[in-house]
Design a protein around this motif. Sequence first.
Motif, PDB file in Angstrom:
ATOM      1  N   LEU A   1       0.833  -1.204   0.000  1.00 14.69           N
ATOM      2  CA  LEU A   1       0.000   0.000   0.000  1.00 14.69           C
ATOM      3  C   LEU A   1       0.868   1.254   0.000  1.00 14.69           C
ATOM      4  N   LEU A   2       1.916   1.245   0.799  1.00 12.47           N
ATOM      5  CA  LEU A   2       2.817   2.396   0.854  1.00 12.47           C
ATOM      6  C   LEU A   2       3.503   2.633  -0.485  1.00 12.47           C
ATOM      7  N   ASN A   3       3.773   1.555  -1.192  1.00 11.12           N
ATOM      8  CA  ASN A   3       4.407   1.682  -2.512  1.00 11.12           C
ATOM      9  C   ASN A   3       3.467   2.338  -3.528  1.00 11.12           C
ATOM     10  N   GLN A   4       2.163   2.170  -3.339  1.00  7.07           N
ATOM     11  CA  GLN A   4       1.197   2.672  -4.307  1.00  7.07           C
ATOM     12  C   GLN A   4       0.671   4.060  -3.973  1.00  7.07           C
ATOM     13  N   LEU A   5       0.751   4.444  -2.703  1.00  2.00           N
ATOM     14  CA  LEU A   5       0.265   5.763  -2.320  1.00  2.00           C
ATOM     15  C   LEU A   5       1.257   6.837  -2.740  1.00  2.00           C
TER      16      LEU A   5
ATOM     17  N   ILE B   1       0.140   9.259   6.409  1.00  2.73           N
ATOM     18  CA  ILE B   1      -0.295   7.979   6.970  1.00  2.73           C
ATOM     19  C   ILE B   1       0.071   7.897   8.451  1.00  2.73           C
ATOM     20  N   ALA B   2      -0.728   7.114   9.188  1.00  8.23           N
ATOM     21  CA  ALA B   2      -0.445   6.789  10.581  1.00  8.23           C
ATOM     22  C   ALA B   2      -0.776   5.321  10.780  1.00  8.23           C
ATOM     23  N   VAL B   3      -0.176   4.720  11.804  1.00  5.45           N
ATOM     24  CA  VAL B   3      -0.429   3.306  12.097  1.00  5.45           C
ATOM     25  C   VAL B   3      -0.871   3.179  13.551  1.00  5.45           C
ATOM     26  N   VAL B   4      -2.031   2.548  13.740  1.00  4.44           N
ATOM     27  CA  VAL B   4      -2.558   2.234  15.072  1.00  4.44           C
ATOM     28  C   VAL B   4      -2.621   0.718  15.198  1.00  4.44           C
ATOM     29  N   VAL B   5      -2.050   0.181  16.257  1.00  5.32           N
ATOM     30  CA  VAL B   5      -2.125  -1.258  16.501  1.00  5.32           C
ATOM     31  C   VAL B   5      -3.159  -1.497  17.603  1.00  5.32           C
TER      32      VAL B   5
ATOM     33  N   LEU C   1       0.810  10.532  12.261  1.00  7.28           N
ATOM     34  CA  LEU C   1       0.685  10.938  10.867  1.00  7.28           C
ATOM     35  C   LEU C   1       2.007  11.467  10.317  1.00  7.28           C
ATOM     36  N   THR C   2       2.375  10.973   9.159  1.00  5.66           N
ATOM     37  CA  THR C   2       3.623  11.377   8.530  1.00  5.66           C
ATOM     38  C   THR C   2       3.539  11.141   7.031  1.00  5.66           C
ATOM     39  N   MET C   3       4.374  11.856   6.290  1.00  4.63           N
ATOM     40  CA  MET C   3       4.527  11.579   4.864  1.00  4.63           C
ATOM     41  C   MET C   3       5.832  10.851   4.591  1.00  4.63           C
ATOM     42  N   ASP C   4       6.517  10.476   5.667  1.00  7.31           N
ATOM     43  CA  ASP C   4       7.779   9.753   5.543  1.00  7.31           C
ATOM     44  C   ASP C   4       7.482   8.258   5.415  1.00  7.31           C
ATOM     45  N   TYR C   5       7.251   7.819   4.192  1.00  8.06           N
ATOM     46  CA  TYR C   5       6.939   6.405   3.966  1.00  8.06           C
ATOM     47  C   TYR C   5       8.114   5.507   4.331  1.00  8.06           C
TER      48      TYR C   5
ATOM     49  N   VAL D   1       6.807  -0.785  10.559  1.00 11.56           N
ATOM     50  CA  VAL D   1       5.827  -1.855  10.381  1.00 11.56           C
ATOM     51  C   VAL D   1       6.404  -3.259  10.578  1.00 11.56           C
ATOM     52  N   PRO D   2       7.573  -3.598  10.027  1.00 18.12           N
ATOM     53  CA  PRO D   2       8.078  -4.969  10.206  1.00 18.12           C
ATOM     54  C   PRO D   2       8.314  -5.366  11.654  1.00 18.12           C
ATOM     55  N   ASP D   3       8.480  -4.388  12.539  1.00 17.61           N
ATOM     56  CA  ASP D   3       8.763  -4.701  13.944  1.00 17.61           C
ATOM     57  C   ASP D   3       7.496  -4.929  14.774  1.00 17.61           C
ATOM     58  N   ILE D   4       6.332  -4.765  14.179  1.00 18.98           N
ATOM     59  CA  ILE D   4       5.084  -4.941  14.922  1.00 18.98           C
ATOM     60  C   ILE D   4       4.851  -6.422  15.214  1.00 18.98           C
ATOM     61  N   GLU D   5       4.558  -6.749  16.482  1.00 16.27           N
ATOM     62  CA  GLU D   5       4.295  -8.119  16.895  1.00 16.27           C
ATOM     63  C   GLU D   5       3.071  -8.150  17.817  1.00 16.27           C
ATOM     64  N   THR D   6       2.482  -9.311  17.947  1.00 16.79           N
ATOM     65  CA  THR D   6       1.294  -9.452  18.802  1.00 16.79           C
ATOM     66  C   THR D   6       1.633  -9.266  20.279  1.00 16.79           C
ATOM     67  N   SER D   7       2.890  -9.433  20.636  1.00 16.71           N
ATOM     68  CA  SER D   7       3.300  -9.289  22.037  1.00 16.71           C
ATOM     69  C   SER D   7       3.311  -7.833  22.501  1.00 16.71           C
ATOM     70  N   MET D   8       3.061  -6.879  21.594  1.00  9.30           N
ATOM     71  CA  MET D   8       3.084  -5.471  21.968  1.00  9.30           C
ATOM     72  C   MET D   8       1.925  -5.086  22.882  1.00  9.30           C
ATOM     73  N   ILE D   9       0.844  -5.840  22.818  1.00 11.84           N
ATOM     74  CA  ILE D   9      -0.314  -5.562  23.664  1.00 11.84           C
ATOM     75  C   ILE D   9      -0.650  -6.815  24.463  1.00 11.84           C
ATOM     76  N   SER D  10      -0.585  -6.690  25.764  1.00 11.84           N
ATOM     77  CA  SER D  10      -0.862  -7.855  26.632  1.00 11.84           C
ATOM     78  C   SER D  10      -2.356  -8.091  26.814  1.00 11.84           C
TER      79      SER D  10
END
Length: 375
Positions: free
Chosen positions: A163-167, A172-176, A187-191, A198-207
């Motif tokens: 998606l980032l490649n096509q925008l 953009i902002a990311v909420v987990v 929010l940023t325009m720094d893709y 994004v690659p560092d997001i894991e399910t362990s971030m929220i208990s």
Amino acid sequence: MIKEANTYNRLMRLLLLSEGIWWTLVLIGYALLPLDRFGVKLLHPEMLGLWVVIPLLATGSWMQWSWKARIYQEYSGYGSTRMLWVKFEPMKAFLHYFLLRSTYFFVVLAMAQPVAGSKKVNGSKRILDLVICLDISNSMNTKDMGGTEVSRLTAAKQAIGELLNQLKGERIAVVVFANDAYTQLPLTMDYGAAKLFVPDIETSMISDQGTNIGRALEVAQEQFKDTESGKAILVITDGEDHEALWKKQLEELKKKHVELAYLGLGSTKGGLIPNNPYDISDGYKRENGQAVVSKIDKNGLTKMATESGSILVTSDSPFPNIYDIATNYKNTKNKQVMKVEFNVDKNYFYVPTILALLCMICYFFLPIIINPNKA
């Protein structure tokens, strides 16, 4: 004939003298005139390097005239020869050279684009703020994307990257989120920065586990502080929302004219939820002694999309097709047209362009301007 040879020699001296005076004036003007005081500058000063052709042109003309001088001297006293069928016209020859090199000089100067001062210009730009809500509940660790090789979370990250490649130009902002939610990337325009986060997001971030899409939508709206921007939210989830609090957020989204879209990941067959996504030997999640099978909740996702009038795309591919969603964001009616006023440099490229055109006109009409019979 000796007279003709001397004429050539005088012509060559005139060439050297004229070039010396020309470039001396150019250097003096550049060194002494207070160009900075008037805000004069060149947008593309590197183009001036093309002036190196002018000495080559002068050298070529000098060699041609020198050759003719030797011919005239060699054949002086022999009468009419085939080498002398053209009457030499020294003034016309010099003016031909001078006008041609002046045309080139001013063309290069125009290409360098001289500017001075600035002027205000009214314009507009289309802007959109997009918040990506990424589900990181434990069920997203289920490996049922394209068989049993890729987890839903991994497929989600790959979808975000595509998606980032096509925008282009959207902020953009990311909420987990799981049972709770927080902003991973404001929010940023720094893709590029987004692609690092994004690659560092894991399910362990929220208990606090679960799937609370309503809470994700609530946190996502906190990013919409610019009233002049279009607003959009993309929810990436497997749809197993056990809270059903998202309905409370729909009215707020409609009031703020927020465009909502869903990307549902997972297969209808489903898969087991690992206790530890990094070590399968730890077993799988169980309830009442039975292994829990997690499936994409298409019915729930369809209901959410229908009630909010949203786009819904579902996929069980390791590389979800994000094209339709990306195209929608590029062309969305929610992308606002904002009036802007900005300053631009006043470009005076037309001045050297006009001078070059005048030199070229004189070059072509030179036979009419100078009577060859009087040369």
